[in-house]
Write a protein that holds these residues in place. Structure first.
Motif, PDB file in Angstrom:
ATOM      1  N   ILE A  27      -7.593  -0.763  -8.764  1.00 40.04           N
ATOM      2  CA  ILE A  27      -8.621  -1.796  -8.905  1.00 40.04           C
ATOM      3  C   ILE A  27      -9.545  -1.478 -10.076  1.00 40.04           C
ATOM      4  O   ILE A  27      -9.952  -2.367 -10.833  1.00 40.04           O
ATOM      5  CB  ILE A  27      -9.412  -1.942  -7.588  1.00 40.04           C
ATOM      6  CG1 ILE A  27      -8.473  -2.470  -6.482  1.00 40.04           C
ATOM      7  CG2 ILE A  27     -10.602  -2.875  -7.758  1.00 40.04           C
ATOM      8  CD1 ILE A  27      -9.066  -2.442  -5.096  1.00 40.04           C
ATOM      9  N   LYS A  28      -9.866  -0.196 -10.271  1.00 41.51           N
ATOM     10  CA  LYS A  28     -10.721   0.190 -11.389  1.00 41.51           C
ATOM     11  C   LYS A  28     -10.034  -0.092 -12.723  1.00 41.51           C
ATOM     12  O   LYS A  28     -10.660  -0.616 -13.662  1.00 41.51           O
ATOM     13  CB  LYS A  28     -11.071   1.672 -11.279  1.00 41.51           C
ATOM     14  CG  LYS A  28     -12.038   2.142 -12.359  1.00 41.51           C
ATOM     15  CD  LYS A  28     -12.386   3.613 -12.195  1.00 41.51           C
ATOM     16  CE  LYS A  28     -13.350   4.070 -13.284  1.00 41.51           C
ATOM     17  NZ  LYS A  28     -13.692   5.510 -13.147  1.00 41.51           N
ATOM     18  N   ASN A  51     -11.597  -2.602 -15.452  1.00 40.86           N
ATOM     19  CA  ASN A  51     -11.939  -2.070 -16.768  1.00 40.86           C
ATOM     20  C   ASN A  51     -11.351  -2.912 -17.887  1.00 40.86           C
ATOM     21  O   ASN A  51     -12.000  -3.173 -18.908  1.00 40.86           O
ATOM     22  CB  ASN A  51     -11.466  -0.614 -16.891  1.00 40.86           C
ATOM     23  CG  ASN A  51     -12.377   0.346 -16.142  1.00 40.86           C
ATOM     24  OD1 ASN A  51     -13.505   0.001 -15.801  1.00 40.86           O
ATOM     25  ND2 ASN A  51     -11.884   1.547 -15.886  1.00 40.86           N
ATOM     26  N   HIS A  54     -19.441  -8.353  -6.457  1.00 44.57           N
ATOM     27  CA  HIS A  54     -19.347  -7.605  -7.718  1.00 44.57           C
ATOM     28  C   HIS A  54     -20.320  -8.216  -8.711  1.00 44.57           C
ATOM     29  O   HIS A  54     -20.049  -9.226  -9.368  1.00 44.57           O
ATOM     30  CB  HIS A  54     -17.930  -7.644  -8.275  1.00 44.57           C
ATOM     31  CG  HIS A  54     -17.654  -6.517  -9.216  1.00 44.57           C
ATOM     32  ND1 HIS A  54     -18.283  -6.395 -10.425  1.00 44.57           N
ATOM     33  CD2 HIS A  54     -16.838  -5.425  -9.110  1.00 44.57           C
ATOM     34  CE1 HIS A  54     -17.864  -5.307 -11.048  1.00 44.57           C
ATOM     35  NE2 HIS A  54     -16.987  -4.692 -10.263  1.00 44.57           N
ATOM     36  N   TYR A  93     -10.303 -12.389  -7.914  1.00 41.96           N
ATOM     37  CA  TYR A  93     -10.883 -11.098  -7.505  1.00 41.96           C
ATOM     38  C   TYR A  93     -12.137 -11.315  -6.661  1.00 41.96           C
ATOM     39  O   TYR A  93     -12.314 -10.688  -5.607  1.00 41.96           O
ATOM     40  CB  TYR A  93     -11.224 -10.251  -8.726  1.00 41.96           C
ATOM     41  CG  TYR A  93     -11.914  -8.954  -8.348  1.00 41.96           C
ATOM     42  CD1 TYR A  93     -11.181  -7.812  -8.051  1.00 41.96           C
ATOM     43  CD2 TYR A  93     -13.304  -8.890  -8.243  1.00 41.96           C
ATOM     44  CE1 TYR A  93     -11.806  -6.630  -7.673  1.00 41.96           C
ATOM     45  CE2 TYR A  93     -13.942  -7.719  -7.858  1.00 41.96           C
ATOM     46  CZ  TYR A  93     -13.186  -6.591  -7.576  1.00 41.96           C
ATOM     47  OH  TYR A  93     -13.814  -5.446  -7.187  1.00 41.96           O
ATOM     48  N   LYS A 122      -5.625  -1.788  -2.053  1.00 37.06           N
ATOM     49  CA  LYS A 122      -6.809  -1.041  -1.596  1.00 37.06           C
ATOM     50  C   LYS A 122      -6.897   0.332  -2.267  1.00 37.06           C
ATOM     51  O   LYS A 122      -7.462   1.270  -1.714  1.00 37.06           O
ATOM     52  CB  LYS A 122      -6.822  -0.911  -0.073  1.00 37.06           C
ATOM     53  CG  LYS A 122      -6.944  -2.239   0.644  1.00 37.06           C
ATOM     54  CD  LYS A 122      -7.109  -2.076   2.139  1.00 37.06           C
ATOM     55  CE  LYS A 122      -7.281  -3.430   2.815  1.00 37.06           C
ATOM     56  NZ  LYS A 122      -7.432  -3.310   4.277  1.00 37.06           N
ATOM     57  N   ASN A 123      -6.320   0.394  -3.452  1.00 36.51           N
ATOM     58  CA  ASN A 123      -6.316   1.644  -4.193  1.00 36.51           C
ATOM     59  C   ASN A 123      -7.404   1.595  -5.269  1.00 36.51           C
ATOM     60  O   ASN A 123      -7.385   0.727  -6.143  1.00 36.51           O
ATOM     61  CB  ASN A 123      -4.941   1.869  -4.836  1.00 36.51           C
ATOM     62  CG  ASN A 123      -4.860   3.168  -5.608  1.00 36.51           C
ATOM     63  OD1 ASN A 123      -5.275   3.231  -6.750  1.00 36.51           O
ATOM     64  ND2 ASN A 123      -4.333   4.204  -4.961  1.00 36.51           N
ATOM     65  N   ALA A 124      -8.356   2.525  -5.202  1.00 34.86           N
ATOM     66  CA  ALA A 124      -9.505   2.506  -6.107  1.00 34.86           C
ATOM     67  C   ALA A 124      -9.083   2.627  -7.568  1.00 34.86           C
ATOM     68  O   ALA A 124      -9.652   1.972  -8.445  1.00 34.86           O
ATOM     69  CB  ALA A 124     -10.462   3.632  -5.740  1.00 34.86           C
ATOM     70  N   ARG A 125      -8.087   3.449  -7.833  1.00 30.87           N
ATOM     71  CA  ARG A 125      -7.636   3.637  -9.220  1.00 30.87           C
ATOM     72  C   ARG A 125      -7.034   2.356  -9.781  1.00 30.87           C
ATOM     73  O   ARG A 125      -7.308   1.977 -10.928  1.00 30.87           O
ATOM     74  CB  ARG A 125      -6.628   4.780  -9.283  1.00 30.87           C
ATOM     75  CG  ARG A 125      -6.181   5.123 -10.699  1.00 30.87           C
ATOM     76  CD  ARG A 125      -5.190   6.274 -10.694  1.00 30.87           C
ATOM     77  NE  ARG A 125      -4.555   6.437 -11.993  1.00 30.87           N
ATOM     78  CZ  ARG A 125      -3.519   7.236 -12.213  1.00 30.87           C
ATOM     79  NH1 ARG A 125      -3.000   7.944 -11.208  1.00 30.87           N
ATOM     80  NH2 ARG A 125      -2.988   7.322 -13.429  1.00 30.87           N
ATOM     81  N   SER A 172     -12.940 -10.162  -2.833  1.00 32.68           N
ATOM     82  CA  SER A 172     -14.016  -9.204  -2.567  1.00 32.68           C
ATOM     83  C   SER A 172     -15.239  -9.874  -1.947  1.00 32.68           C
ATOM     84  O   SER A 172     -16.283  -9.237  -1.808  1.00 32.68           O
ATOM     85  CB  SER A 172     -14.420  -8.509  -3.866  1.00 32.68           C
ATOM     86  OG  SER A 172     -14.975  -9.439  -4.780  1.00 32.68           O
ATOM     87  N   GLN A 224       0.812  -1.223   0.000  1.00 39.31           N
ATOM     88  CA  GLN A 224       0.000   0.000   0.000  1.00 39.31           C
ATOM     89  C   GLN A 224       0.847   1.276   0.000  1.00 39.31           C
ATOM     90  O   GLN A 224       0.312   2.382   0.097  1.00 39.31           O
ATOM     91  CB  GLN A 224      -0.937  -0.015   1.219  1.00 39.31           C
ATOM     92  CG  GLN A 224      -2.005  -1.099   1.110  1.00 39.31           C
ATOM     93  CD  GLN A 224      -2.689  -1.413   2.423  1.00 39.31           C
ATOM     94  OE1 GLN A 224      -2.647  -0.620   3.360  1.00 39.31           O
ATOM     95  NE2 GLN A 224      -3.315  -2.575   2.496  1.00 39.31           N
TER      96      GLN A 224
END
Length: 621
Positions: free
Chosen positions: A418-419, A423, A453, A445, A413-416, A449, A379
């Motif tokens: 993971i997004k 994608n 999802h 994944y 735990k970084n949204a960017r 999670s 992290q």
């Protein structure tokens, strides 16, 4: 039905249900145990549950309890293992059968052969780590006593195990002095193993039963014969012992001669071992065989520890490999830009950044530590930025090591990050480029999670329906709901004391799994007739009738009359009866051999008969 005792069932259930939730969540096969409530756990371990569902074998009547499909487990070379995914109930039954065999099986190996497998029935340990550590310590303790060692490995070990040979070995040893397993039981064990493995010996994630049966039982005669051959024919060796962990075998030996004189003996031992393996359907992996001095044994087998004493001082892994994770990611990014990364190059990067000649770590274990244990470094801003930069290029590299790399991304735990990861996964699906590696990535994944999802689950339902079915029946909620059907529970009660009906039903399932539809129909039609007699008996109040009249329900007209209250029952029964009389597995007329019946027709008849049983139960209860 399967000869499982309550004490075995109780101990096996407690072993798995008492695992820490973090451990259960790490594996798809164990994840369903996290969905069991405290009430579920008390119920499944109870004597009452055992008597109703396990002792009788009635769990087989519930389709989701008999779930089996392909699992997606990768090897270190990036290829897939031939592995199975089974329902939690079936998994616990398989482990219990392994324990029953363990309790009765006495290995025939000589005393100077040590054998370890993944897990341990003696201490009821479900995880492999302690026994692998014991294996390593056993080898290390022998370094000073022996000068040389031969290392060997078996190619595709689990996939090539012959279940018939395994059952014959169990029969020979366990029934040597007095019969412990009947021939019917052994036949049921054989069929259950094949069912769980979709026709092969089952390689099931974290299965003690699979590892024990493959290692301790199947290789017993092989090890014994090889030991005898070395003792009687290799005179240059003055002393030796064998240490095995599953299919990895080490022969430690002493001699008065230098290593240059041992090559002839090495070739002779290797050829004899290979010849013995061939008789059992196995093959030696010659690329992984070697003859070396024992001082080199740690180069072949390194200890998996998370800290180490170095020059008399204890060091943590992050201290010994400071900055290694970031350097690894930077090199990986360069390789991706050059479009030159493959599985060999990827493993070389792990070896480059996470290995040391001075300590007893494998590079893979050090990398495991950074992925699974060191959240702070994952992290940190430099590491997160490096991961984002790679992901925005492509996620194709994740297929090289699907589980670990997906976990690594999730643990940032970084949204960017993971997004960007998701994608690209969605884009592959839209472009029709989804493959088995993407399925593996999606599973990793979803486990991390906790299956939260919806869009990814939707893709899974289209791309791999069997895996989505496993999620729906075992991971979305408690797997105990698979036993909730009121009609099937009524059926369970009606045939509770009819072991032959259970046997016929189970055999029909096994033949369906093998796509042997003539045999499946033969078993199910006989089962249908028997269950009809059981239902007739359970609904009668005649005190003079002490047991079901099975002979009465051989008659077509009697069965037609029994189900007359159910719409369209007569043509279903008459068609089924006609097919049974034409089936070469049931009747000497064998008229079906002249017909062009399709598998779909036979399966439809089976489904119609099953519906008749359930409709009768619904209308009469």
């Amino acid at each position: 039905m399967f000869g499982i005792t309550y004490s075995t069932w109780n101990s096996v259930c407690e072993m798995y249900l008492n695992l820490k939730p973090g451990t259960q969540k790490a594996y798809l096969q164990w994840f369903p145990f996290t969905r069991f409530t405290s009430e579920d756990k008390c119920r499944i371990i109870s004597q009452n549950f055992f008597d109703e569902y396990i002792k009788t074998g009635s769990f087989i009547l519930f389709p989701y309890a008999m779930y089996q499909s392909e699992n997606y487990l990768q090897k270190s070379d990036g290829s897939f293992r031939d592995s199975s995914l089974i329902s939690p109930i079936l998994y616990l039954v398989l482990q219990s059968i392994g324990k029953e065999i363990f309790d009765q099986y006495t290995p025939q190996r000589p005393g100077n052969i040590s054998v370890y497998y993944a897990g341990n029935y003696a201490y009821m340990r479900p995880k492999y780590k302690q026994d692998y550590d014991d294996f390593f310590k056993d080898l290390n303790a022998s370094i000073d006593e022996y000068q040389y060692f031969i290392k060997s490995d078996i190619t595709n070990f689990f996939a090539n195990i012959c279940i018939d040979t395994l059952i014959r070995q169990i029969d020979t040893i366990c029934n040597m002095q007095s019969p412990h397993f009947s021939q019917v039981q052994l036949s049921l064990y054989k069929e259950l193993l094949a069912y769980c493995g979709n026709g092969r010996f089952p390689l099931v994630e974290n299965s003690i039963a699979s590892s024990f049966l493959a290692t301790v039982v199947y290789l017993d005669s092989i090890d014994t014969r090889l030991h005898k051959y070395i003792s009687e024919n290799i005179s240059i060796i003055t002393n030796f012992r064998i240490v095995r962990y599953v299919d990895d075998m080490y022969i430690l030996m002493s001699t008065d001669k230098p290593i240059g004189y041992l090559h002839e003996a090495y070739n002779e031992i290797r050829n004899e071992y290979s010849s013995i393996l061939k008789e059992y359907g196995l093959a030696l992996n010659t690329k992984k065989c070697c003859l070396k001095e024992t001082r080199e044994i740690n180069a072949e087998l390194k200890k998996s520890l998370y800290d180490e004493f170095f020059n008399g001082q204890k060091h943590d892994i992050e201290e010994l490999f400071q900055g290694a994770l970031l350097r690894f990611l930077n090199d990986l990014s360069i390789e991706l830009l050059l479009d030159s990364i493959d599985i060999e190059g990827y493993n070389a990067l792990i070896q480059k950044h996470f290995s040391s000649n001075d300590i007893e770590f494998t590079a893979g274990e050090v990398f495991n530590y950074f992925v699974y244990e060191n959240d702070l470094e994952l992290q940190s801003a430099p590491v997160v930025n490096a991961i984002i930069e790679i992901l925005e290029q492509s996620i194709s590299f994740i297929s090289l090591d699907s589980k670990r790399l997906t976990v690594m991304i999730m643990k940032t735990k970084n949204a960017r990050a993971i997004k960007a990861f998701l994608n690209q996964l969605f884009r592959k699906n839209r472009e029709g480029k989804w493959n088995s590696y993407d399925t593996t990535i999606a599973i990793a994944y979803l486990i991390q999670s906790e299956f939260r999802h919806i869009d990814l689950l939707s893709i899974l339902s289209t791309r791999v329906p069997a895996l989505h079915e496993y999620y729906y029946s075992n991971c979305a909620a408690s797997a105990m709901y698979c036993l909730a059907s009121s009609q099937r529970n009524a059926l369970r009660k009606a045939i509770a004391n009819d072991s032959k009906a259970h046997y016929l039903y189970f055999m029909h399932l096994c033949e369906m799994r093998r796509a042997n539809y003539l045999a499946a129909f033969a078993y199910f039609k006989n089962c249908f007739d028997r269950i009809t007699a059981d239902l007739d008996f359970s609904n009668r109040s005649d005190p003079k009738q002490k047991k079901p009249n099975y002979k009465r329900f051989y008659s077509e007209s009697t069965i037609v009359d029994f189900y007359k209250s159910i719409n369209n029952s007569e043509p279903i029964i008459r068609t089924a009866h006609k097919l049974r009389n034409a089936n070469p597995l049931s009747h000497s007329s064998s008229e079906l051999l002249d017909h062009a019946n399709t598998s779909e027709e036979l399966c439809t008849i089976i489904d119609n008969l099953m519906s008749l049983l359930l409709d009768y139960i619904r209308f009469n209860n």
